[in-house]
Design a protein around this motif. Sequence first.
Motif, PDB file in Angstrom:
ATOM      1  N   GLY A   1      23.106  29.527  28.935  1.00 38.61           N
ATOM      2  CA  GLY A   1      21.662  29.276  28.761  1.00 38.61           C
ATOM      3  C   GLY A   1      21.197  28.685  27.323  1.00 38.61           C
ATOM      4  O   GLY A   1      20.215  27.735  27.279  1.00 38.61           O
ATOM      5  N   ARG A   2      21.920  29.266  26.240  1.00 37.77           N
ATOM      6  CA  ARG A   2      21.441  28.860  24.914  1.00 37.77           C
ATOM      7  C   ARG A   2      22.545  28.848  24.075  1.00 37.77           C
ATOM      8  O   ARG A   2      23.336  30.069  23.981  1.00 37.77           O
ATOM      9  CB  ARG A   2      20.400  30.177  24.639  1.00 37.77           C
TER      10      ARG A   2
ATOM     11  N   ALA B   1      23.053  31.898  32.583  1.00 45.03           N
ATOM     12  CA  ALA B   1      22.033  31.217  32.203  1.00 45.03           C
ATOM     13  C   ALA B   1      21.152  31.913  31.237  1.00 45.03           C
ATOM     14  O   ALA B   1      20.483  31.172  30.565  1.00 45.03           O
ATOM     15  CB  ALA B   1      21.246  30.746  33.599  1.00 45.03           C
ATOM     16  N   ARG B   2      21.346  33.205  31.465  1.00 47.38           N
ATOM     17  CA  ARG B   2      20.390  33.959  30.520  1.00 47.38           C
ATOM     18  C   ARG B   2      21.126  34.348  29.112  1.00 47.38           C
ATOM     19  O   ARG B   2      20.534  35.025  28.338  1.00 47.38           O
ATOM     20  CB  ARG B   2      19.727  35.206  31.119  1.00 47.38           C
ATOM     21  N   ALA B   3      22.425  33.975  29.134  1.00 45.53           N
ATOM     22  CA  ALA B   3      23.175  34.444  27.822  1.00 45.53           C
ATOM     23  C   ALA B   3      22.922  33.365  26.755  1.00 45.53           C
ATOM     24  O   ALA B   3      22.746  32.236  27.023  1.00 45.53           O
ATOM     25  CB  ALA B   3      24.523  34.369  28.365  1.00 45.53           C
ATOM     26  N   SER B   4      23.177  33.857  25.528  1.00 43.58           N
ATOM     27  CA  SER B   4      23.042  33.371  24.223  1.00 43.58           C
ATOM     28  C   SER B   4      24.617  33.272  23.516  1.00 43.58           C
ATOM     29  O   SER B   4      24.772  34.299  23.228  1.00 43.58           O
ATOM     30  CB  SER B   4      21.906  33.913  23.562  1.00 43.58           C
TER      31      SER B   4
ATOM     32  N   ARG C   1      23.214  33.584  37.045  1.00 40.09           N
ATOM     33  CA  ARG C   1      22.083  34.229  36.426  1.00 40.09           C
ATOM     34  C   ARG C   1      22.536  34.691  35.154  1.00 40.09           C
ATOM     35  O   ARG C   1      21.752  34.684  33.911  1.00 40.09           O
ATOM     36  CB  ARG C   1      21.495  35.197  37.137  1.00 40.09           C
ATOM     37  N   ARG C   2      23.713  35.569  35.128  1.00 43.15           N
ATOM     38  CA  ARG C   2      24.333  35.956  33.796  1.00 43.15           C
ATOM     39  C   ARG C   2      24.567  35.116  32.620  1.00 43.15           C
ATOM     40  O   ARG C   2      24.092  35.226  31.646  1.00 43.15           O
ATOM     41  CB  ARG C   2      25.445  36.980  33.928  1.00 43.15           C
TER      42      ARG C   2
ATOM     43  N   THR D   1      19.184  25.248  26.045  1.00 44.36           N
ATOM     44  CA  THR D   1      18.602  25.276  24.691  1.00 44.36           C
ATOM     45  C   THR D   1      19.637  25.151  23.669  1.00 44.36           C
ATOM     46  O   THR D   1      20.572  25.968  23.910  1.00 44.36           O
ATOM     47  CB  THR D   1      17.811  26.561  24.338  1.00 44.36           C
TER      48      THR D   1
ATOM     49  N   ASP E   1      24.529  37.077  22.095  1.00 46.53           N
ATOM     50  CA  ASP E   1      25.170  38.249  22.845  1.00 46.53           C
ATOM     51  C   ASP E   1      26.768  38.024  22.523  1.00 46.53           C
ATOM     52  O   ASP E   1      27.312  39.278  22.655  1.00 46.53           O
ATOM     53  CB  ASP E   1      25.129  37.872  24.525  1.00 46.53           C
TER      54      ASP E   1
ATOM     55  N   GLU F   1      20.527  23.532  38.162  1.00 47.70           N
ATOM     56  CA  GLU F   1      20.744  25.058  38.421  1.00 47.70           C
ATOM     57  C   GLU F   1      21.236  25.217  39.820  1.00 47.70           C
ATOM     58  O   GLU F   1      22.044  26.131  40.234  1.00 47.70           O
ATOM     59  CB  GLU F   1      19.076  25.433  38.266  1.00 47.70           C
TER      60      GLU F   1
END
Lengths: 66, 270
Positions: free
Chosen positions: B107-108, B81-84, B78-79, B152, B173, B65
């Motif tokens: 992130g996923r 890392a939280r994206a799928s 951050r954008r 993930t 997303d 990270e």
Amino acid sequence: MDITVNGQQRTVATTTSLADLLAAMNLNPQRVAVEHNGTILSQADFATTTLGDGDKLEIVSFVGGG
Amino acid sequence: MRITVDEQPRQVECGCTLWQLRRQCCPDADVVVHNGIPTASDATLSAGDRVVFVRRHSTDAAAIEQMLRARHGDKVYRRLARASVGIAGVGGLGSAIATALVRAGIGRLIIADCDVVELSNLHRQHYFIDQIGLPKVTALRQTLCRINPHITIEAVNTRLDADNIAAVFAGVDVMIEALDSAESKAQLTTVWRQQQPDTPLVAASGMAGYASSNTIRTRRVMHGLYLCGDGTSGVDGGTSLMAPRVAIAAGHQANCAIRLLLGLINPDEE
């Protein structure tokens, strides 16, 4: 009547179906995704979708490979 | 005075030096990057300085990270890392796209394919001799976990069709079409645009052979649909797929996904 296909104007006969248009453009109906006046059409609807004057179509034709 | 450490704002006393800061923040750092330049000598810090501490031999989640945050900046990190992101098909395109996105810090990932790794895949797909016979999604997940074991990855070993696409890729997303046949590309594109009109789709068409790299491009072809490739070079004429052009198209798709995730393009632009 005039329609717009992928931003280009095209003149077609008044009773033209989407399937007719694809055939005239030499496109395989199983290899395209079609947006008709903002709506995505299923392949099953191509033959029964009749085009009207001023219609706007976006036709994306795919080739194989990935 | 205010400086940034690993892209995070931090208050330090005037006269504080790099080495004092390292003792406070990251005593086991073996590389110190001061205002973008790796340095081996101590220096007194000034207001506004940017310092990054790198633990080269650590691979835990915090180290990865920190590494991604230091390189991308906090906001981009951050954008992503939280994206799928969903990838339909993990052949030449999908395996390269997944690799690029994991390296970038997505992130996923949801990857779906029904094939197994074969010898005939190795000339362009991101698999290895010792993975022959494994389901592609299993083999790819193994490889991706060697890059970053902390993200993930949902590996779905199934044949995609109109009835399962939305369920397999629920919550992504950005969706990526990386299938092989023209028919399945057209079907997935149609189904996704009908069922998930608010989630952008990045598809590909035309990357076979060894024509100029510069004919491969990304364009928006309808609301929420981006198409990467030259549009014409298919396998149907007997042209084979070669690793470089497939990777170029895959790079276009992965970059388009990142641009969408970062809000640099919206589904009605480009």
